[in-house]
Write an enzyme that holds these catalytic residues in place. Structure first.
Site, PDB file in Angstrom:
ATOM      1  CD1 TRP A  17      -0.305  -1.793   2.963  1.00  0.00           C
ATOM      2  CD2 TRP A  17       0.672   0.186   3.328  1.00  0.00           C
ATOM      3  NE1 TRP A  17       0.492  -1.925   4.070  1.00  0.00           N
ATOM      4  CE2 TRP A  17       1.101  -0.725   4.327  1.00  0.00           C
ATOM      5  CE3 TRP A  17       1.162   1.493   3.375  1.00  0.00           C
ATOM      6  CZ2 TRP A  17       1.986  -0.370   5.342  1.00  0.00           C
ATOM      7  CZ3 TRP A  17       2.042   1.850   4.383  1.00  0.00           C
ATOM      8  CH2 TRP A  17       2.444   0.929   5.343  1.00  0.00           C
ATOM      9  CD  GLU A  45      -6.195  -7.086  -0.808  1.00  0.00           C
ATOM     10  OE1 GLU A  45      -5.217  -6.823  -0.071  1.00  0.00           O
ATOM     11  OE2 GLU A  45      -6.124  -7.873  -1.772  1.00  0.00           O
ATOM     12  N   GLY A  92       6.892  -6.413   0.058  1.00  0.00           N
ATOM     13  CA  GLY A  92       6.196  -6.359   1.348  1.00  0.00           C
ATOM     14  C   GLY A  92       7.145  -6.704   2.479  1.00  0.00           C
ATOM     15  CD  GLU A 142      12.860  -5.434  -4.923  1.00  0.00           C
ATOM     16  OE1 GLU A 142      13.481  -5.020  -3.918  1.00  0.00           O
ATOM     17  OE2 GLU A 142      13.364  -5.478  -6.048  1.00  0.00           O
ATOM     18  CB  CYS A 198      10.975  -0.710   1.527  1.00  0.00           C
ATOM     19  SG  CYS A 198      11.095  -0.320  -0.207  1.00  0.00           S
TER      20      CYS A 198
END
Ligand code: NAD
Length: 475
Positions: A150, A177, A227, A249, A283
């Protein structure tokens, strides 16, 4: 003002029909933006059949034809950038300026892959016997599944869609989502540009159920996931069971090494801008600041001034400098990290608590006097908290910077060329920014080492990730 959500399977938008689903929430005000349908197992099977058919069709097109369609998708995204950025800000929370930048960079990524697909070169290796040919060819891996988070809801899907389509693969993407509207808008650009039915499919659902269902299928030949580390390890095991190619990743905990020979104020300004981008939910966000003793106090003071000056609010408001966190899980995580830091005797220089009782806002936070074993120094924070601690020597800081199992991004600031070279070599990380925080571009490889994953997106490596090498020996 938001967008019409749906699944996109085999050239058709699907919504309703009594499908299960969930509400999409605006993190700035906790209001429901729309209802998102979930794909049923039958929908997933249909998407897979469509992707198999789509692969047969798409791989036959020349790289030039594929590139033309992709370039058109990039242009459409640029035309629609303002609308897409508004959708993105509403569902994800980042400020509109950052959302615009993300959408435009997304278009650049698609365009870059559209071009690079034409250069999926093979090579000819000299034969041992006269008249023979040894050919090394690159072929598309086949049907790809992609799972995206997200925090960059157009950019991360585009890295996967771009690489896969340029290489001649078809794709089923399960976007987040929590930020589905951005992915819907992105996919619309590809459809309107002429990507044929079946080549690109978009689904949503319960993440673990969708990944389990698709990764058990023989037809799926590759997974690309962005994620967290635990989910990445789980999906890597599923991929291994089916001997599928994988790009992972995952998260990081990026050290920033500030040497004593820099201008501490200028460096603090650059570092703080990097830290609070997307409220730290990046990240490659700088997350552990090690500052050499002679400049530590000045760096800390200026960094804290920067943090205090940040105006929080709805990302759509023009004077907002930092939006809310994307979901309540991040708020809980921030409170937990601050409580643990306090328990370890750390000093909260500024921030440290929620802001406003509506929306998922957390104050830009600076922490010091914290030991390397506190949670904040060992777990990926993924939020607007900056621990800043002093160090004495090069050897000491390298040891502390490299001690975690992560290795995604690392940064260093120095005015000495010798130190720049030495620290670039010494940091265990997939990407290192030396006097720079710009380590993510469409044309350069993006990826981690150690628990931060394997494989790359971006650069020629990002295209190769979607190709198999085939050797033909021709006598
Ligand atoms: P999470 O681990 O629940 O989910 C991370 C992402 O993986 C989400 O997009 C989620 O939908 C997806 N996911 C979860 N389980 C899955 C499964 N079994 N199959 C397929 N997809 C699955 O965490 P979260 O609360 O959404 O985010 C928290 C942590 O995730 C952060 O602290 C950060 O470490 C990491 N994260 C990393 C990135 C990144 O860019 N590398 C992006 C978002 C989140």
């Amino acid at each position: 003002m938001y967008t019409q959500l749906g699944l996109y399977i085999d050239g058709e938008w699907l919504n309703g029909d009594n499908r299960a689903g969930e509400d999409v929430i605006n993190p700035a005000n906790e209001k429901v933006l729309a209802r998102l349908p979930h794909a049923s197992p039958a929908d997933l099977d249909r998407a897979l059949a469509a992707a198999v058919k789509g692969f047969a069709l798409w791989r036959e097109k020349s790289a030039y034809e594929r590139g033309r369609i992709m370039k058109k998708a990039a242009d459409l995204l640029r035309e629609r950038a303002e609308h897409v950025a508004r959708v993105l800000t509403q569902e994800q929370g980042k400020v509109l300026g950052e959302a615009r930048m993300e959408v435009l960079t997304t278009a650049d990524i698609i365009e870059w892959y559209a071009e690079e697909g034409k250069r999926a070169y093979g090579r000819i290796v000299p034969g041992r016997i006269k008249g023979t040919r040894q050919l090394v060819l690159q072929e598309p891996v086949g049907v790809v599944t992609a799972f995206t988070p997200w925090n960059f809801p157009t950019l991360t899907p585009a890295r996967k869609i771009g690489g896969a389509l340029a290489a001649g693969c078809s794709l089923i993407i399960k976007a987040s989502e929590e930020t589905p509207g951005s992915a819907v808008e992105l996919v619309r650009c590809f459809i309107d540009a002429g990507v044929p039915a079946g080549v690109l499919n978009l689904v949503f659902g319960v993440p673990a159920q969708v990944s389990e269902h698709l990764l058990r299928k023989e037809e799926v030949r590759k997974i690309s996931f962005t994620g967290s580390v635990p989910v990445g390890k789980h999906l890597a095991k599923l991929a291994a069971d089916g001997m599928k190619r994988a790009t992972m990743e995952l998260g990081g905990h990026s050290p920033v090494v500030v040497f004593g020979d820099v201008d501490p104020e200028k460096t603090a300004d650059v570092a703080a801008a990097g830290k609070f981008r997307n409220a730290g939910q990046v990240c490659i966000s700088p997350t552990r600041f090690f500052v050499q003793e002679p400049v530590y106090s000045r760096f800390l003071a200026r960094f804290a001034e920067n943090a205090k000056a940040i105006k929080l609010g709805d990302g759509l408001e023009p004077d907002t400098k930092m939006g809310p966190l994307a979901n309540p899980r991040r708020l809980d995580a921030m409170e937990n990290l601050v409580a643990d830091a306090r328990a370890h005797g750390a000093k909260i220089v500024t921030g440290g608590k929620r802001h406003s009782n509506q929306g998922f806002f957390f104050e830009p936070t600076v922490v010091t006097d914290i030991g390397d074993d506190a949670k904040l120094m060992t777990l990926e924070p993924f939020g607007p908290i900056a621990p800043i601690v002093p160090f004495k020597s090069f050897e000491e800081v390298v040891e502390r910077a490299n001690r975690l199992p992560y290795g995604l991004a690392a940064y260093a600031f120095t005015s000495s060329t010798q130190t720049a070279t030495a620290i670039g070599d010494a940091l265990q990380s997939g990407m290192v920014g030396v006097n720079s925080m710009a380590i993510s571009t469409p044309e350069t490889p993006f990826g981690g080492v150690k628990d931060s994953g394997y494989g790359h997106e971006g650069g020629i490596e990002g295209l190769e990730a979607y190709t198999n090498k085939k050797f033909i020996s021709q006598a």
